[in-house]
Write a protein that holds these residues in place. Structure first.
Motif, PDB file in Angstrom:
ATOM      1  N   LEU A 175      44.650 -40.148  32.067  1.00  0.00           N
ATOM      2  CA  LEU A 175      43.773 -40.083  33.236  1.00  0.00           C
ATOM      3  C   LEU A 175      44.499 -39.498  34.446  1.00  0.00           C
ATOM      4  N   ASP A 176      45.810 -39.724  34.513  1.00  0.00           N
ATOM      5  CA  ASP A 176      46.606 -39.202  35.630  1.00  0.00           C
ATOM      6  C   ASP A 176      47.143 -37.793  35.356  1.00  0.00           C
ATOM      7  N   LYS A 177      46.747 -37.180  34.215  1.00  0.00           N
ATOM      8  CA  LYS A 177      47.202 -35.840  33.832  1.00  0.00           C
ATOM      9  C   LYS A 177      48.710 -35.803  33.586  1.00  0.00           C
ATOM     10  N   GLN A 178      49.276 -36.925  33.196  1.00  0.00           N
ATOM     11  CA  GLN A 178      50.714 -36.996  32.951  1.00  0.00           C
ATOM     12  C   GLN A 178      51.060 -37.168  31.466  1.00  0.00           C
ATOM     13  N   LEU A 179      50.055 -37.226  30.625  1.00  0.00           N
ATOM     14  CA  LEU A 179      50.326 -37.374  29.190  1.00  0.00           C
ATOM     15  C   LEU A 179      50.583 -35.994  28.588  1.00  0.00           C
ATOM     16  N   ALA A 180      51.702 -35.867  27.880  1.00  0.00           N
ATOM     17  CA  ALA A 180      51.981 -34.627  27.149  1.00  0.00           C
ATOM     18  C   ALA A 180      51.399 -34.737  25.736  1.00  0.00           C
ATOM     19  N   GLY A 181      51.914 -35.662  24.939  1.00  0.00           N
ATOM     20  CA  GLY A 181      51.406 -35.826  23.579  1.00  0.00           C
ATOM     21  C   GLY A 181      51.759 -37.194  23.040  1.00  0.00           C
ATOM     22  N   ARG A 182      51.148 -37.570  21.896  1.00  0.00           N
ATOM     23  CA  ARG A 182      51.365 -38.901  21.323  1.00  0.00           C
ATOM     24  C   ARG A 182      51.249 -38.832  19.809  1.00  0.00           C
ATOM     25  N   PHE A 183      51.849 -39.824  19.186  1.00  0.00           N
ATOM     26  CA  PHE A 183      51.733 -39.972  17.732  1.00  0.00           C
ATOM     27  C   PHE A 183      51.903 -41.449  17.399  1.00  0.00           C
ATOM     28  N   PHE A 184      50.855 -42.009  16.759  1.00  0.00           N
ATOM     29  CA  PHE A 184      50.865 -43.412  16.362  1.00  0.00           C
ATOM     30  C   PHE A 184      51.053 -43.479  14.844  1.00  0.00           C
ATOM     31  N   PHE A 185      52.243 -43.898  14.416  1.00  0.00           N
ATOM     32  CA  PHE A 185      52.456 -44.085  12.981  1.00  0.00           C
ATOM     33  C   PHE A 185      51.617 -45.269  12.502  1.00  0.00           C
ATOM     34  N   SER A 186      51.038 -45.116  11.299  1.00  0.00           N
ATOM     35  CA  SER A 186      50.161 -46.164  10.784  1.00  0.00           C
ATOM     36  C   SER A 186      50.051 -46.061   9.275  1.00  0.00           C
ATOM     37  N   PRO A 187      50.011 -47.196   8.570  1.00  0.00           N
ATOM     38  CA  PRO A 187      49.789 -47.163   7.123  1.00  0.00           C
ATOM     39  C   PRO A 187      48.337 -46.909   6.743  1.00  0.00           C
ATOM     40  N   ASN A 188      47.447 -46.776   7.732  1.00  0.00           N
ATOM     41  CA  ASN A 188      46.028 -46.540   7.432  1.00  0.00           C
ATOM     42  C   ASN A 188      45.736 -45.107   7.017  1.00  0.00           C
ATOM     43  N   SER A 189      46.722 -44.232   7.089  1.00  0.00           N
ATOM     44  CA  SER A 189      46.514 -42.832   6.739  1.00  0.00           C
ATOM     45  C   SER A 189      47.768 -42.293   6.081  1.00  0.00           C
ATOM     46  N   ASN A 190      47.583 -41.439   5.087  1.00  0.00           N
ATOM     47  CA  ASN A 190      48.718 -40.817   4.425  1.00  0.00           C
ATOM     48  C   ASN A 190      49.512 -39.955   5.404  1.00  0.00           C
ATOM     49  N   MET A 191      48.805 -39.275   6.292  1.00  0.00           N
ATOM     50  CA  MET A 191      49.458 -38.369   7.238  1.00  0.00           C
ATOM     51  C   MET A 191      50.328 -39.119   8.233  1.00  0.00           C
ATOM     52  N   THR A 192      49.933 -40.317   8.639  1.00  0.00           N
ATOM     53  CA  THR A 192      50.645 -41.041   9.689  1.00  0.00           C
ATOM     54  C   THR A 192      51.727 -41.975   9.143  1.00  0.00           C
ATOM     55  N   GLN A 193      52.099 -41.787   7.887  1.00  0.00           N
ATOM     56  CA  GLN A 193      53.216 -42.540   7.326  1.00  0.00           C
ATOM     57  C   GLN A 193      54.466 -41.679   7.177  1.00  0.00           C
ATOM     58  N   THR A 194      54.342 -40.378   7.479  1.00  0.00           N
ATOM     59  CA  THR A 194      55.466 -39.458   7.348  1.00  0.00           C
ATOM     60  C   THR A 194      55.548 -38.588   8.602  1.00  0.00           C
ATOM     61  N   THR A 195      56.565 -37.739   8.666  1.00  0.00           N
ATOM     62  CA  THR A 195      56.722 -36.824   9.809  1.00  0.00           C
ATOM     63  C   THR A 195      56.269 -35.408   9.472  1.00  0.00           C
ATOM     64  N   LYS A 196      55.575 -35.246   8.348  1.00  0.00           N
ATOM     65  CA  LYS A 196      55.175 -33.901   7.932  1.00  0.00           C
ATOM     66  C   LYS A 196      54.328 -33.210   8.996  1.00  0.00           C
ATOM     67  N   GLU A 197      53.393 -33.945   9.589  1.00  0.00           N
ATOM     68  CA  GLU A 197      52.505 -33.366  10.599  1.00  0.00           C
ATOM     69  C   GLU A 197      52.836 -33.862  12.002  1.00  0.00           C
ATOM     70  N   PHE A 198      53.949 -34.531  12.166  1.00  0.00           N
ATOM     71  CA  PHE A 198      54.315 -35.147  13.441  1.00  0.00           C
ATOM     72  C   PHE A 198      54.368 -34.119  14.567  1.00  0.00           C
ATOM     73  N   CYS A 199      55.136 -33.070  14.391  1.00  0.00           N
ATOM     74  CA  CYS A 199      55.341 -32.082  15.459  1.00  0.00           C
ATOM     75  C   CYS A 199      54.055 -31.309  15.753  1.00  0.00           C
ATOM     76  N   ARG A 200      53.330 -30.937  14.720  1.00  0.00           N
ATOM     77  CA  ARG A 200      52.098 -30.165  14.950  1.00  0.00           C
ATOM     78  C   ARG A 200      51.043 -31.009  15.654  1.00  0.00           C
ATOM     79  N   ALA A 201      50.952 -32.304  15.266  1.00  0.00           N
ATOM     80  CA  ALA A 201      49.966 -33.179  15.901  1.00  0.00           C
ATOM     81  C   ALA A 201      50.266 -33.338  17.390  1.00  0.00           C
ATOM     82  N   ILE A 202      51.539 -33.541  17.722  1.00  0.00           N
ATOM     83  CA  ILE A 202      51.893 -33.673  19.137  1.00  0.00           C
ATOM     84  C   ILE A 202      51.653 -32.358  19.872  1.00  0.00           C
TER      85      ILE A 202
END
Length: 783
Positions: free
Chosen positions: A310-337
């Motif tokens: 809301l303050d225009k200060q967020l660059a990017g984020r990544f929440f690791f989670s076992p609820n998704s195959n993608m969010t259990q590894t770093t394969k898509e980490f950099c691209r998602a951010i």
């Protein structure tokens, strides 16, 4: 009487002798006529196939003469047994009959040697040519596959030499086996033995090549996945929920569904983070928020991410989670951010797209290089007066230790180069994370624990419970106090109980169960007791235990969250999924039939996957559960896959490209359900992680033989061909393991397997058939 019988036998023998003479003469004439015809037709090079030269003049004449001779000597043998006058002929005729039968066996063996020799000659030439191509190729050549091919060629040449020698030895005369009675049986065994040698050598070669191909498939899959999931309009479609990897995976990665802190709670820790974020004097660019599971770390991370956005200060984020195959590894980490940076900092949007395209066309890029090019090189170009923030939540949910270490080392290395960028990092205080962060001067907050922020957790949890349970009937002040005290400072405990009381159909029963739960000083044990109570209260009908565990198992092992309606498609009609999900509302979210169900916290997943003693009757076996879900997925696809599923083909028109079809995604959704889209994306993944039963292998083989191309077509239209290739690659790896378990060696340096399985064994082995079906689907019809 005996004299009449002897005369009758002698007359029959004379007639048979005359018949033999006539037949032999006729065949010789016929043979000469045939030979003359062959000579005449030879000028036009049209010759019928003939037996090897020097063996016999006419195969038909030879066979007829041999059969009649056998009948003749058998008749004499019978007469000699009936009369003493011819008894001296008995042993001679028996020997002649045995000799003729040996000749027949030798002739059959010779034909078998000739067939083997003919097959191997052309095959050897092809394989030697392929060997030259393989040696020159940089894409498929590696040491193991070349050594395996050389081993196979050596065996093939040796067998070919033995076959040629056997043919030369048997061409010495018309009755080559007459002096070697008993040799023909050994020769037949030798033929079988040579064929088994060839088969084993071929298996060594195909096993080595399969590993090379599996590696290339995986690399190609990753490359295509990067290419085909990238879209110029990526921000607009990233949150779509269509079991297509892009939508729901990114929603989880960005923490879209994580609850925020209730107003008035977590005041101290939020204040500490804000103070660190606004401090222009500090060089500590990493705020590490660490504590036990269930203390509210993800809620705090989501709250700060929203505030900074809301303050225009967020660059990017990544929440690791076992609820998704993608969010259990770093394969898509950099691209998602990077894609999140394009949304939150629009002035970098074009740079982000160019960077993603540049990385996508390159293969085998190290994570460290991706981190620099997709995140820090971009943030250096950002012109900002204020600090900007990166948020990485629940790093401990990244399943591989080496990947966690890469993330931490990368941020420690590159953050000093962009002093206006800070990182909020949360995790449990596991040893490898603590060891990596401890020596770094960039880390702040490692001494802050959520349960010890001036002991405010009781007040925070009390505010939380008051707001969540306000005005709920039958909930008294005593109940509020009981929940706060039992929580022991764990927000997860209080949140789980509140959800149960808010949404459950059995509120009085829950309150009674809670009052009976014992209290323990160990936080993990306290959550285990609560989880066990949640599961037991949901199981009102004891006979429905199997049904509830069937639903729960699919939720736990799914690669992406499934909705109640999707799970219903995968289970028998008599299982009422919605009722079980609603009764498990304390640990699952969400109960709407069309929305994906998520496990609220990783600790519940850990509980049901732990062991029988801890789970106490509610253990989920991942192998069995994956088998059930794999079978359900395949069954679902078999009912819908067909040629031109979306009715896009037009006579005389070249095949469409995805880009040529407007509203393709709408068409895909029109012709397929979420269950069918999930099944197409992940059936192969579930097979690869299953308990690999023979029944499941047979189902897979049948599916690949009939529906492989239809499945590939569907995945291509969906733009997820990378998942298709990744699934095939995982199947190959699973088949490789199964073949090793079956005792089939894949080491080219070792001799062929010691056991000599029959051809039928090899043809019926599911792993071998799967090998062929995955690499060469058309070959399944040969089995």
């Amino acid at each position: 009487m005996k004299a009449r019988f002897r005369r009758k036998k002698m007359k029959k023998m004379q007639q048979l002798s005359e018949s033999i003479s006539i037949e032999a003469t006729s065949e010789n004439l016929s043979s000469r006529v045939d030979d003359n015809r062959s000579t005449t037709l030879g000028t036009t090079d049209v010759l019928a196939p003939q037996a090897p030269a020097g063996l016999y003049g006419s195969s038909k004449s030879y066979e007829n003469t041999r059969d009649l001779a056998e009948q003749f000597f058998m008749a004499i043998k019978e007469v000699s047994e009936a009369t003493e006058l011819l008894s001296p002929l008995k042993s001679v005729c028996a020997l002649m009959v045995r000799g003729i039968q040996t000749i027949r066996s030798a002739n059959n063996n010779l034909i078998a040697w000739a067939d083997l020799c003919e097959d191997l000659s052309s095959h050897l030439s092809d394989m030697e040519h392929y060997q030259m191509e393989l040696q020159e190729s940089s894409s498929l050549s590696d040491k193991s596959s070349l050594e395996a091919l050389e081993f196979y060629l050596r065996v093939t040449k040796d067998v070919l030499e033995k076959a040629s020698m056997a043919i030369r030895q048997n061409e010495s005369g018309l009755f080559p086996g007459i002096m070697h009675v008993g040799v023909t049986e050994r020769e037949k065994e030798d033929i079988d033995r040579q064929r088994v040698r060839l088969l084993n050598a071929w298996q060594v070669y195909t096993a080595a090549m399969s590993r090379t191909i599996a590696l290339k498939l995986r690399q190609t899959g990753e490359y295509l996945k990067k290419h085909q999931t990238y879209d110029e309009a990526m921000p607009a479609r990233r949150i779509q929920d269509n079991y297509g990897v892009v939508g729901s995976d990114f929603a989880i990665a960005y923490g879209e569904k994580v609850d925020l802190c209730e107003e008035g709670t977590r005041v101290e820790i939020l204040g500490a983070i804000r103070e660190w974020g606004n401090d222009s004097q500090t060089t500590r660019q990493i705020f590490w928020l660490n504590d036990a599971a269930g203390t509210g770390k993800s809620t705090i991370a989501a709250t700060m991410a929203k505030e900074w956005s809301l303050d225009k200060q967020l660059a990017g984020r990544f929440f690791f989670s076992p609820n998704s195959n993608m969010t259990q590894t770093t394969k898509e980490f950099c691209r998602a951010i990077a894609e999140d940076i394009a949304i939150n900092q629009p002035m970098l949007g074009d740079d982000v797209r160019d960077a993603i395209k540049a990385v996508s066309v390159e293969q085998h890029i190290w994570f460290d290089v991706q981190l620099r090019r997709l995140i820090f090189d971009l943030l250096r170009r950002l012109e900002a007066d204020n600090f900007v923030f990166l948020v990485v939540d629940a790093l401990d949910n990244c399943v591989r230790l080496e990947e966690r270490t890469e993330v931490l080392n990368g941020f420690i290395r590159y953050l000093p180069s962009v002093p206006r960028v800070k990182l909020l990092l949360t995790s449990r205080p596991i040893q490898d994370i603590a060891d990596t962060l401890a020596p770094s001067p960039l880390v702040h907050g490692s001494d802050i624990q959520l349960l010890n922020v001036r002991h405010s957790y009781h007040r925070d949890i009390n505010i939380f419970v008051e707001k969540r349970l306000f005005n709920l009937p039958a909930i008294s002040r005593e109940h509020h106090k009981m929940i706060v005290e039992r929580s022991g400072g764990l927000f997860l405990y209080a949140a789980t109980v509140c959800r149960m009381l808010e949404k459950s159909r059995h509120r009085p029963d829950i309150l009674k169960v809670l009052s009976d739960i014992g209290v323990t000083d160990k936080l993990e044990r306290q959550m285990d007791i609560l989880y066990l109570s949640v599961l037991k209260q949901a199981l009102i009908d004891k006979e429905a235990g199997y049904m509830m565990m069937s639903v729960l198992s699919m939720i736990i092992v799914a690669y992406q969250p499934l909705s109640s309606n999707t799970i219903s498609r995968f289970l028998p009609e008599n299982i009422y999924v919605d009722d079980f999900v609603q009764d498990l509302c304390g640990v699952l979210k969400d109960g709407h039939p069309d929305r994906p169900i998520k496990v609220l916290h990783p600790t519940f997943r850990e509980f049901v996957l732990s062991n029988e003693d801890r789970a106490n009757g509610f253990l989920v076996d991942p192998g069995i559960s994956a088998s059930s879900l794999a079978s359900a997925c395949i069954s679902t696809l078999e009912h819908i896959l067909e040629e031109d599923l979306f009715q896009l083909d037009k006579p005389g028109h070249l095949p469409w490209r995805n880009a040529d079809i407007p509203n393709l995604e709408t068409i895909v959704h029109k012709f397929t359900t979420p269950a069918e889209r999930y099944a197409s994306a992940f059936w192969a993944h579930h097979v690869a992680t299953s308990n690999l039963s023979s029944e499941l292998w047979s189902t897979v083989i049948n599916f690949l033989s009939q529906r492989l191309l239809n499945w590939v077509e569907l995945m291509s239209w969906r733009g997820t061909i990378g998942l298709c290739i990744e699934g095939i690659s995982r199947l190959r790896e699973a088949a490789d393991k199964q073949m090793i378990n079956d005792g089939i060696t894949s080491d080219p340096s070792s001799p062929p397997v010691h056991r000599t399985p029959s051809i039928a064994d090899q043809r019926l082995s599911p792993a071998n058939v799967l090998y062929c079906s995955v690499l060469h689907p058309s070959s399944i019809s040969d089995f």
